[in-house]
Enzyme design. Structure first.
Site, PDB file in Angstrom:
ATOM      1  N   ASP A 262      -2.481  19.949  34.127  1.00  0.00           N
ATOM      2  CA  ASP A 262      -3.307  20.520  34.166  1.00  0.00           C
ATOM      3  C   ASP A 262      -2.398  21.223  35.942  1.00  0.00           C
ATOM      4  OD1 ASP A 262      -5.431  19.999  37.178  1.00  0.00           O
ATOM      5  OD2 ASP A 262      -6.073  19.086  35.912  1.00  0.00           O
TER       6      ASP A 262
ATOM      7  N   TYR B 274     -20.830  31.522  34.129  1.00  0.00           N
ATOM      8  CA  TYR B 274     -20.252  30.095  33.473  1.00  0.00           C
ATOM      9  C   TYR B 274     -20.441  30.442  32.083  1.00  0.00           C
ATOM     10  CZ  TYR B 274     -19.408  25.395  32.653  1.00  0.00           C
ATOM     11  OH  TYR B 274     -19.561  23.857  31.985  1.00  0.00           O
TER      12      TYR B 274
END
Ligand code: NAD
Length: 445
Positions: free
Chosen positions: A237, A350
């Site tokens: 991450d 998106y």
């Protein structure tokens, strides 16, 4: 949260009140536990197929109570509909009516799974008609199921048989609580590739898996699920998410790699970490993703470009590195979205990225297969996470209660379970596909 509503309408006085007011009452879903039975009751096999007896024998070896005739009043935990030998729509009648009678005996959380062949352009028209008709019938049946029961299908492409590893893997996935939020969907078995695990309780034993975006939400749950299934997990991450990442890594006994997946050297660093720290790289889950919603009329370059960069361009770049390294048997599972299938207002950026994932996966299947690997995707619908908690209440309620057949949002674990299955060796024959985990939402239908 949806859970509270689910609790209220399913217990005590509030259940009676909800009934009286005609409020939607979402069922409790049957989810996976290592020690829960594969099905909540006996399984009835209807129809004929060349390998029907072999299939029954395998299911018996899984500990299931398998019936070939619907005798008596006993309850059923599952139904398998063998439809792969049908050649005309008129032949559907007998089997669908037998199914109709058996449906009344299904217990909550039961599973119906059809087995059929794909409808192809060069089929006899009647053959294509019955095969495509099965698709419509099963998707409709999914919408009619009650008590958290679901209906899904396995499609046998080419010469693949129902006892090939990936067909059996798909059957177990659909039977089990791992597929709790998968309804009205089909998995196509394209090759005989794949292998069932020695121990179904640890299908990823000995594997090294990398999960991007693992600090929270769906990614954190994927890490937990893969670790439960026996994998050693590398959690990736952003550096800003370092503390949360370390916390999840401690829970699952994994290692962390702080990395922006859009970095040019992301693929190389992931490979290097997995190989030097753990000795192999068997599974990569491209989960990191962002939304920057705006109507296209108000879109700016920063919003558009950042979504494309994180959600699809990074995956393309990392995959090129993995392919060039010819990692034997590497499985890649990507996060798409139902927005990439049906579109969603305010999400042109998106949806372009997530539709892109679906296209990339289809086109990369043969490339990963060259080294014995595979690439697949899941397309989640509405999943209860921090991301979706920000959606206005009205829209959220429609997305949870109205759109999906299962009348609720999914949980991160529902997506994670599907990824665990697609990332296992049992799913090798499903290479190139995208599986929707959406409770059969109308969005993407
Ligand atoms: P989330 O925002 O809760 O978590 C995303 C994680 O990815 C975060 O930890 C974030 O730090 C990390 N991340 C973002 N950009 C990164 C980068 N450049 N490099 C490394 N890490 C980065 O999101 P979520 O709801 O858990 O969604 C996970 C995935 O599932 C996403 O790809 C999302 O598009 C997809 N998805 C979610 C839903 C849903 O309903 N929540 C539905 C469909 C698809």
């Amino acid at each position: 949260m949806a859970d509270k509503y689910l609790e209220l309408v399913n217990s005590g006085m509030t259940k009676k009140l909800a009934k009286l007011l005609g409020l939607p009452r979402p069922p409790r879903l049957r989810r996976y536990g290592v020690d829960t039975p594969l099905l909540p009751g006996p399984v009835l096999v209807l129809g004929t197929s060349a390998r029907a007896q072999e299939l029954s024998d395998v299911m018996v070896s899984w500990g299931l109570d398998v019936r070939r005739h619907d005798a008596g009043q006993s309850k059923l935990g599952g139904l398998v509909l063998l439809l792969d030998e049908l050649s005309h729509p008129e032949q559907l009648s007998a089997l669908m009516l037998a199914t109709s009678a058996a449906l009344r005996k299904l217990v909550p959380g039961a599973r119906v799974v059809s087995v059929s062949k794909p409808a192809l352009a060069n089929d006899e028209p009647a053959v294509a008609a019955v095969r495509q008709g099965i698709d419509g019938a099963m998707r409709s049946l999914g919408r009619e199921m009650r008590g958290g029961a679901t209906a899904n299908g396995i499609v046998l492409a080419g010469d693949t048989s129902i006892v090939s590893p990936s067909a059996l893997g798909a059957l177990r996935f659909f039977f089990s609580g791992r597929s709790a939020y998968v309804d009205g969907q089909f998995l196509t078995v394209r090759t005989e590739a794949g292998e069932l695990p020695d121990d179904f309780r640890a299908p990823l034993a000995g594997k090294v898996a990398v999960v991007t975006g693992a600090a929270r939400g769906i990614g954190a749950e994927i890490a937990r699920t893969l670790a439960r299934d026996g994998a050693k997990v590398v959690l990736v991450d952003m550096p800003q998410a370092g503390d949360a990442l370390a916390k999840v890594a401690n829970q699952v006994g994994g290692t962390t790699l702080q990395l922006d997946v859009t970095a040019k050297d992301a693929g190389a660093r992931i490979m290097d970490h997995a190989l030097t720290r753990h000795g192999s790289l068997d599974l990569v889950v491209h989960n990191a993703g962002i939304t920057r919603d705006k109507l296209l009329a108000n879109m700016d370059a920063a919003r558009w470009d950042s979504v494309i960069a994180v959600n699809i361009a990074s995956q393309l770049r990392m995959n090129e590195v993995f392919l060039a390294a010819k990692i034997p048997g590497l499985r890649v599972v990507c996060l798409a979205s139902t927005s990439g299938i049906a579109g969603n207002r305010g999400q042109t950026n998106y949806a372009a990225s997530k539709g892109g994932v679906i296209g990339m996966v289809r086109a990369s299947a043969a490339l990963f297969a060259e080294s014995g690997g595979s690439i697949t995707a899941v397309a989640p619908g509405f999943i209860e996470t921090e991301m979706t908690a920000k959606i206005p209440l009205g829209t959220r309620t429609v997305a949870r209660l109205v759109l999906p057949s299962l009348m609720q949002g999914g949980l991160p674990v529902d997506v994670a379970e599907a990824i665990g299955f697609l990332g296992s060796d049992a799913a090798a024959g499903l290479n190139g596909q995208t599986l929707r985990v959406c409770g059969q939402s109308l969005v993407g239908a």
